[in-house]
Design a protein around this motif. Structure first.
Motif, PDB file in Angstrom:
ATOM      1  N   ASP A  84      40.021  45.760  36.295  1.00  0.00           N
ATOM      2  CA  ASP A  84      40.502  44.582  35.535  1.00  0.00           C
ATOM      3  C   ASP A  84      41.649  43.914  36.291  1.00  0.00           C
ATOM      4  O   ASP A  84      41.728  42.695  36.364  1.00  0.00           O
ATOM      5  N   HIS A  85      42.549  44.745  36.790  1.00  0.00           N
ATOM      6  CA  HIS A  85      43.694  44.235  37.554  1.00  0.00           C
ATOM      7  C   HIS A  85      43.200  43.516  38.814  1.00  0.00           C
ATOM      8  O   HIS A  85      43.653  42.416  39.125  1.00  0.00           O
ATOM      9  N   VAL A  86      42.258  44.113  39.500  1.00  0.00           N
ATOM     10  CA  VAL A  86      41.733  43.504  40.721  1.00  0.00           C
ATOM     11  C   VAL A  86      41.111  42.130  40.415  1.00  0.00           C
ATOM     12  O   VAL A  86      41.339  41.159  41.139  1.00  0.00           O
ATOM     13  N   LEU A 145      40.061  44.154  47.942  1.00  0.00           N
ATOM     14  CA  LEU A 145      40.177  45.523  48.473  1.00  0.00           C
ATOM     15  C   LEU A 145      41.598  46.089  48.396  1.00  0.00           C
ATOM     16  O   LEU A 145      41.823  47.223  48.808  1.00  0.00           O
ATOM     17  N   HIS A 146      42.552  45.337  47.839  1.00  0.00           N
ATOM     18  CA  HIS A 146      43.967  45.711  48.025  1.00  0.00           C
ATOM     19  C   HIS A 146      44.372  47.033  47.374  1.00  0.00           C
ATOM     20  O   HIS A 146      45.310  47.676  47.826  1.00  0.00           O
ATOM     21  N   ASP A 147      43.668  47.432  46.313  1.00  0.00           N
ATOM     22  CA  ASP A 147      44.043  48.677  45.617  1.00  0.00           C
ATOM     23  C   ASP A 147      42.942  49.728  45.695  1.00  0.00           C
ATOM     24  O   ASP A 147      42.913  50.644  44.873  1.00  0.00           O
ATOM     25  N   ALA A 186      50.287  37.153  44.125  1.00  0.00           N
ATOM     26  CA  ALA A 186      49.264  37.316  43.092  1.00  0.00           C
ATOM     27  C   ALA A 186      49.393  38.692  42.436  1.00  0.00           C
ATOM     28  O   ALA A 186      49.283  38.827  41.208  1.00  0.00           O
ATOM     29  N   ASP A 187      49.646  39.709  43.239  1.00  0.00           N
ATOM     30  CA  ASP A 187      49.774  41.076  42.707  1.00  0.00           C
ATOM     31  C   ASP A 187      51.003  41.179  41.793  1.00  0.00           C
ATOM     32  O   ASP A 187      50.928  41.784  40.715  1.00  0.00           O
ATOM     33  N   LYS A 188      52.118  40.582  42.188  1.00  0.00           N
ATOM     34  CA  LYS A 188      53.334  40.637  41.352  1.00  0.00           C
ATOM     35  C   LYS A 188      53.150  39.808  40.083  1.00  0.00           C
ATOM     36  O   LYS A 188      53.634  40.176  39.011  1.00  0.00           O
TER      37      LYS A 188
HETATM   38 FE   LIG Z   1      47.542  45.556  42.834  1.00  0.00          FE
END
Ligand SMILES: [Fe+2]
Length: 215
Positions: free
Chosen positions: A27-29, A56-58, A123-125
């Motif tokens: 969901d976060h991705v 692919l970041h996580d 975007a992640d923050k």
């Molecule tokens: Fe993340």
């Protein structure tokens, strides 16, 4: 295969893998992906590098949680590089995606340098701010048995193993979430973070009034 087909195939691959790992990580991705694409368009960043990096970041996050790797950003970057090379994408493209992922977890010695890395970091923050940020903090707090409110926020952030009953997400807000707006690298990210931060501030002010029975 072109970028779109490789992206679609990898999207399904990442979803299967992360859902198997649990904790709604995918969901976060998906949210980060939407924000990253939006920021990339607004900032003029390379859209292909950004969307593959966001997807692919996580990917190795679950392995960090299990203690199998030290830093999920480093492990995810290496895994992403391999996945892209296996699918015939160029060394240069894989290197640019991996660089974004390696620096998405803010560390003093590894600040995002390229525009694409700045977009991913923002975007992640952003996914830890605003209504989503509050909701995530309460999901996390609830999982460990935290309270709804605490009179005085703590001086130290909660981590698993601490006495959860002494904590509420208010501490996470005071010590981390309220400060994310100052860690944005792009103008678009800063604008969204400021709006979302105003909402978080209002939420915790309202919560305090309600908890105290004042309103
Ligand atoms: Fe993340």
């Amino acid at each position: 295969m072109g970028f779109d087909e490789i992206f679609q195939e990898l999207y399904e691959y990442v979803r299967r893998e992360m859902e198997a790992g649990g904790a709604h990580a995918f969901d976060h991705v998906e949210r980060v992906l939407k924000l990253a694409v939006r920021l990339a368009l607004e900032e003029g960043a390379d859209l292909e590098v950004v969307r593959f990096a966001a997807l692919l970041h996580d990917i190795e996050r679950a392995r960090e949680d299990k203690g199998e790797v030290d830093c999920h950003a480093v492990a995810s970057a290496e895994r992403a590089r391999q996945l892209l090379l296996e699918r015939g994408l160029s060394e240069e493209f894989a290197r640019r995606v991996a660089e974004c992922i390696r620096s998405h977890r803010f560390r003093k010695n590894e600040e995002p340098k390229s525009l694409e890395a700045k977009v991913l970091s923002d975007a992640d923050k952003l996914d830890a701010t605003g209504a989503v940020g509050i909701a995530r903090a309460y999901l996390f707090g609830g999982r460990y048995g935290q309270r709804l409110w605490e009179e005085e926020p703590k001086k130290e952030r909660f981590y698993p193993g601490m006495n959860a009953e002494e904590y509420s997400p208010r501490t996470e807000y005071e010590l981390k979430l309220s400060k994310l707006k100052d860690r944005m690298f792009t103008a678009s990210g800063r604008r969204i973070a400021e709006r979302r931060s105003r909402f978080m501030k209002l939420f915790f002010e309202e919560l305090e009034r309600e908890v105290k029975g004042e309103d």
